[in-house]
Scaffold this active site. Structure first.
Site, PDB file in Angstrom:
ATOM      1  CD  GLU A   1      -2.938  -1.107   0.154  1.00  0.00           C
ATOM      2  OE1 GLU A   1      -3.241  -0.002  -0.352  1.00  0.00           O
ATOM      3  OE2 GLU A   1      -3.435  -2.168  -0.211  1.00  0.00           O
TER       4      GLU A   1
ATOM      5  CD  GLU B   1      -4.425   3.943   3.618  1.00  0.00           C
ATOM      6  OE1 GLU B   1      -4.501   3.111   2.686  1.00  0.00           O
ATOM      7  OE2 GLU B   1      -5.082   4.996   3.630  1.00  0.00           O
TER       8      GLU B   1
ATOM      9  CD  GLU C   1      -8.698   0.640  -1.078  1.00  0.00           C
ATOM     10  OE1 GLU C   1      -7.554   0.200  -1.358  1.00  0.00           O
ATOM     11  OE2 GLU C   1      -9.015   1.836  -1.188  1.00  0.00           O
TER      12      GLU C   1
END
Length: 122
Positions: free
Chosen positions: A32, A73, A80
């Site tokens: 990420e 995050e 996701e």
């Protein structure tokens, strides 16, 4: 009734949980870009907070909101990943879930800006 997927109890559970946590942090760092960018932002802002003429409480708040962005995050990335695991097909509910995770991060970044501005300019 406990889940059949639950693992050990006691100290072994804590050791396992720590391993899963490190694996999650590593996955976020490797996979990420946003997580790496937030780590960089934290690596800049947190040390700066120790050189500012602010109270311990203000400094703690400045550090806490920075760390909160990393937590957000991690949740955003987890959402996701789960959505992508279910299906890569475009679906309005999948889009909503991903967009809401992104919105959470935008709010988190806004909190950093507002808290730092209020402390430094107030």
């Amino acid at each position: 009734m406990s889940s059949p997927f639950k693992g050990q109890a006691g100290v072994r559970r804590i050791v396992n949980a720590a391993g899963y946590s490190w694996a999650g942090l590593r996955a976020a760092f490797v996979g990420e870009a946003a997580f790496r960018q937030l780590l960089l932002l934290n690596a800049i802002l947190i040390p700066i907070s120790f050189f500012l003429d602010v109270s311990r409480g203000e400094r703690a708040l400045m550090v806490a909101v920075c760390l909160l962005s990393l937590i957000i995050e991690l949740f955003n990335s987890a959402i996701e990943a789960a959505i992508d695991r279910i299906s890569l097909e475009r679906h309005p509910l999948s889009k909503n879930a991903k967009d809401m995770g992104s919105a959470a991060q935008m709010v988190g970044m806004s909190v950093i800006a507002v808290v730092w501005a209020m402390i430094l300019l107030g």
